[in-house]
Design a protein around this motif. Structure first.
Motif, mmCIF file in Angstrom:
data_model
loop_
_atom_site.group_PDB
_atom_site.id
_atom_site.type_symbol
_atom_site.label_atom_id
_atom_site.label_comp_id
_atom_site.label_asym_id
_atom_site.label_seq_id
_atom_site.Cartn_x
_atom_site.Cartn_y
_atom_site.Cartn_z
ATOM 1 N N PRO A 126 0.764 -1.158 -0.016
ATOM 2 C CA PRO A 126 -0.048 -0.217 -0.070
ATOM 3 C C PRO A 126 0.847 1.223 0.128
ATOM 4 C CG PRO A 126 -0.093 -0.962 1.989
ATOM 5 C CD PRO A 126 0.738 -2.143 1.043
ATOM 6 N N SER A 127 0.295 2.265 -0.460
ATOM 7 C CA SER A 127 1.071 3.360 -0.464
ATOM 8 C C SER A 127 0.868 4.167 1.186
ATOM 9 C CB SER A 127 0.135 4.624 -1.222
ATOM 10 O OG SER A 127 0.334 6.003 -0.768
ATOM 11 N N PRO A 128 2.211 4.636 1.259
ATOM 12 C CA PRO A 128 2.210 5.216 2.824
ATOM 13 C C PRO A 128 1.422 6.397 2.795
ATOM 14 C CG PRO A 128 3.895 6.054 1.452
ATOM 15 C CD PRO A 128 3.407 4.913 0.333
ATOM 16 N N LEU A 129 0.776 7.099 1.979
ATOM 17 C CA LEU A 129 -0.114 8.085 1.968
ATOM 18 C C LEU A 129 -1.601 7.693 2.301
ATOM 19 C CD1 LEU A 129 -0.962 11.313 1.374
ATOM 20 C CD2 LEU A 129 -1.499 10.469 -0.867
ATOM 21 N N LEU A 130 -2.066 6.491 2.227
ATOM 22 C CA LEU A 130 -3.325 6.071 2.500
ATOM 23 C C LEU A 130 -3.778 6.249 4.064
ATOM 24 C CD1 LEU A 130 -3.920 3.049 0.334
ATOM 25 C CD2 LEU A 130 -4.929 5.059 0.052
ATOM 26 N N SER A 131 -2.656 5.886 4.783
ATOM 27 C CA SER A 131 -2.913 5.817 6.442
ATOM 28 C C SER A 131 -3.043 7.376 6.799
ATOM 29 C CB SER A 131 -2.152 5.189 7.085
ATOM 30 O OG SER A 131 -0.761 5.422 6.962
ATOM 31 N N GLU A 173 -15.134 12.864 2.869
ATOM 32 C CA GLU A 173 -14.216 13.463 2.034
ATOM 33 C C GLU A 173 -12.861 13.355 2.328
ATOM 34 O OE1 GLU A 173 -15.407 17.094 0.402
ATOM 35 O OE2 GLU A 173 -14.722 18.114 2.337
ATOM 36 N N LEU A 174 -11.914 13.054 1.522
ATOM 37 C CA LEU A 174 -10.398 12.867 1.855
ATOM 38 C C LEU A 174 -9.568 14.013 1.286
ATOM 39 C CD1 LEU A 174 -10.235 9.327 0.602
ATOM 40 C CD2 LEU A 174 -10.986 10.056 2.939
ATOM 41 N N SER A 175 -8.539 14.407 2.223
ATOM 42 C CA SER A 175 -7.717 15.428 1.787
ATOM 43 C C SER A 175 -6.393 15.037 2.430
ATOM 44 C CB SER A 175 -8.109 16.768 2.349
ATOM 45 O OG SER A 175 -8.151 16.872 3.874
ATOM 46 N N CYS A 235 2.290 16.165 5.282
ATOM 47 C CA CYS A 235 2.314 15.047 4.092
ATOM 48 C C CYS A 235 2.591 15.310 2.810
ATOM 49 C CB CYS A 235 1.232 14.179 4.628
ATOM 50 S SG CYS A 235 0.994 13.530 6.277
ATOM 51 N N PHE A 236 1.762 16.514 2.389
ATOM 52 C CA PHE A 236 1.792 16.956 0.967
ATOM 53 C C PHE A 236 3.140 16.763 0.379
ATOM 54 C CE2 PHE A 236 0.642 18.627 -2.998
ATOM 55 C CZ PHE A 236 -0.823 18.483 -3.236
ATOM 56 N N GLY A 237 4.236 17.595 0.972
ATOM 57 C CA GLY A 237 5.328 17.560 0.346
ATOM 58 C C GLY A 237 6.244 16.195 0.191
ATOM 59 N N PRO A 238 6.300 15.554 1.188
ATOM 60 C CA PRO A 238 6.923 14.329 1.063
ATOM 61 C C PRO A 238 6.426 13.090 0.379
ATOM 62 C CG PRO A 238 6.288 14.694 3.378
ATOM 63 C CD PRO A 238 6.043 15.925 2.694
ATOM 64 N N LEU A 239 5.230 13.183 0.483
ATOM 65 C CA LEU A 239 4.215 12.011 -0.123
ATOM 66 C C LEU A 239 3.694 12.361 -1.403
ATOM 67 C CD1 LEU A 239 2.520 10.524 3.135
ATOM 68 C CD2 LEU A 239 4.758 9.996 1.945
ATOM 69 N N LEU A 269 0.500 7.226 -5.252
ATOM 70 C CA LEU A 269 -0.097 5.938 -6.297
ATOM 71 C C LEU A 269 1.420 4.797 -6.419
ATOM 72 C CD1 LEU A 269 -2.174 4.788 -7.708
ATOM 73 C CD2 LEU A 269 -1.959 6.140 -9.645
ATOM 74 N N PRO A 270 1.054 3.927 -5.894
ATOM 75 C CA PRO A 270 2.632 2.931 -6.298
ATOM 76 C C PRO A 270 2.848 2.688 -7.495
ATOM 77 C CG PRO A 270 1.157 2.032 -4.224
ATOM 78 C CD PRO A 270 0.172 3.317 -5.174
ATOM 79 N N PRO A 271 4.199 3.049 -7.803
ATOM 80 C CA PRO A 271 4.358 2.515 -9.325
ATOM 81 C C PRO A 271 4.154 1.283 -9.674
ATOM 82 C CG PRO A 271 6.102 3.973 -8.340
ATOM 83 C CD PRO A 271 5.149 3.512 -6.963
ATOM 84 N N PRO A 272 4.176 0.231 -8.822
ATOM 85 C CA PRO A 272 3.694 -0.965 -9.263
ATOM 86 C C PRO A 272 2.241 -1.223 -9.863
ATOM 87 C CG PRO A 272 4.848 -1.399 -7.484
ATOM 88 C CD PRO A 272 4.877 0.274 -7.616
ATOM 89 N N VAL A 273 1.375 -0.340 -9.203
ATOM 90 C CA VAL A 273 0.010 -0.461 -9.704
ATOM 91 C C VAL A 273 0.163 0.299 -11.224
ATOM 92 C CG1 VAL A 273 -2.084 0.844 -9.088
ATOM 93 C CG2 VAL A 273 -0.945 -0.236 -7.285
ATOM 94 N N GLN A 274 0.733 1.349 -11.433
ATOM 95 C CA GLN A 274 0.782 2.178 -12.735
ATOM 96 C C GLN A 274 1.418 1.088 -13.452
ATOM 97 O OE1 GLN A 274 2.523 6.150 -12.308
ATOM 98 N NE2 GLN A 274 2.353 6.085 -10.186
ATOM 99 N N ARG A 275 2.337 0.579 -13.577
ATOM 100 C CA ARG A 275 2.881 -0.305 -14.247
ATOM 101 C C ARG A 275 2.300 -1.656 -14.601
ATOM 102 N NH1 ARG A 275 7.376 -0.402 -10.453
ATOM 103 N NH2 ARG A 275 9.001 1.350 -10.879
ATOM 104 N N PHE A 276 1.555 -2.269 -13.682
ATOM 105 C CA PHE A 276 0.702 -3.228 -13.946
ATOM 106 C C PHE A 276 -0.387 -3.087 -14.990
ATOM 107 C CE2 PHE A 276 -2.925 -5.603 -12.660
ATOM 108 C CZ PHE A 276 -2.883 -7.117 -13.270
ATOM 109 N N THR A 277 -1.338 -1.896 -14.259
ATOM 110 C CA THR A 277 -2.306 -1.832 -15.316
ATOM 111 C C THR A 277 -1.883 -0.987 -16.620
ATOM 112 O OG1 THR A 277 -2.655 0.455 -14.241
ATOM 113 C CG2 THR A 277 -3.860 -1.161 -13.068
ATOM 114 N N ALA A 278 -0.857 -0.523 -16.728
ATOM 115 C CA ALA A 278 -0.399 0.117 -18.089
ATOM 116 C C ALA A 278 -0.020 -1.154 -19.072
ATOM 117 C CB ALA A 278 0.885 1.033 -17.812
ATOM 118 N N GLU A 279 0.657 -2.058 -18.374
ATOM 119 C CA GLU A 279 0.987 -3.188 -19.443
ATOM 120 C C GLU A 279 -0.106 -4.053 -19.535
ATOM 121 O OE1 GLU A 279 4.093 -5.019 -16.663
ATOM 122 O OE2 GLU A 279 5.553 -3.306 -17.421
ATOM 123 N N ARG A 280 -0.934 -4.300 -18.839
ATOM 124 C CA ARG A 280 -2.049 -4.784 -19.055
ATOM 125 C C ARG A 280 -3.013 -4.324 -20.087
ATOM 126 N NH1 ARG A 280 -6.576 -5.549 -13.874
ATOM 127 N NH2 ARG A 280 -6.620 -3.026 -14.593
#
Length: 244
Positions: free
Chosen positions: A114-119, A136-138, A143-147, A197-208
């Motif tokens: 999971p992304s460290p941002l979620l928690s 709603e979420l913000s 956290c905004f700068g580092p994450l 947004l974890p890079p593995p999620v981005q890669r997996f869905t793009a390749e799929r």
């Protein structure tokens, strides 16, 4: 509305993420203008996937000619649904995910670390019409700068944090009813240093999806702000075939 000839130059429509707004595209818009493209940065309502995709579909219906539809992060889910509009000729995903029909972000993300941002997301109740409440979420300012924006000047990150628009938490559990990338050319810019947004999620869905992929190993989630020229050039590359 009559269909435009295939030689018509496309309009680029940009769809922002949750916890963001259309100003996040300002540098990209300027760069696309320099390349002679017509651009619209749509205001994503951030009230749920069905609502947001329906709104975007209405925006697309008012555009004459072909459209290259661009989504950042959650905006990728929105363009996956709304991209079925007949005048959309290409889809571009920027630090985004490409969901399958019936696949929510929560269901997809369970396969990965999971992304460290979620928690760290702040949850706030807001009133809904006629009488009710939703959440709603913000992103908290510290956290905004580092994450979200680690490759930006900290002062710029603070400005982006102040400009953010909260997003309804249902976007994590909503799922598209159509996957426009199945029938239309797709491009995906993967941000290799993304902590939102974890890079593995981005890669997996793009390749799929069989998308044309460009990875920027050092780029953060805020890549549209930190690297507007690179993002604009990537979008321009996707628009060239659409322009014939």
């Amino acid at each position: 509305m009559s269909s435009a000839p295939s030689s018509a130059r496309p309009t680029v429509v940009l769809v922002h993420d949750g916890c963001s707004d259309a100003t996040s595209w300002v540098g990209v818009v300027a760069e696309l203008h320099r390349r002679g493209l017509t651009v619209l940065a749509a205001a994503n309502p951030l009230r749920g996937l069905a609502h947001d995709a329906a709104y975007l579909t209405s925006v697309l219906a008012g555009i004459d000619g072909p459209v290259v539809l661009v989504g950042h992060s959650y905006g990728g889910a929105v363009i996956t649904e709304a991209g079925a509009a007949p005048n959309v000729v290409a889809l571009v995903y920027v630090a985004a995910y490409l969901p399958e029909v019936g696949e929510s972000y929560d269901a997809l993300a369970q396969r990965f670390t999971p992304s460290p941002l979620l928690s760290r997301l702040r949850r706030t109740a807001y009133a809904t019409a006629p009488v009710g409440q939703a959440t709603e979420l913000s992103v908290p300012g510290d956290c905004f700068g580092p994450l979200v924006a680690a490759d930006l000047d900290p002062e710029v990150a603070r400005v982006l944090a102040a400009l953010q628009r909260p997003v309804d938490e249902r976007v994590f559990t909503d799922a598209p009813t159509v996957a426009a990338w199945r029938g239309k050319p797709s491009w995906a810019l993967v941000t290799g240093a993304d902590r939102a947004l974890p890079p593995p999620v981005q890669r997996f869905t793009a390749e799929r999806a069989g998308a044309t992929v460009l990875e920027l190993p050092e780029a953060s989630h805020a890549v549209a702000v930190s690297r507007p020229t690179t993002v604009a050039e990537f979008i321009h590359d996707a628009a060239r075939p659409a322009a014939g």
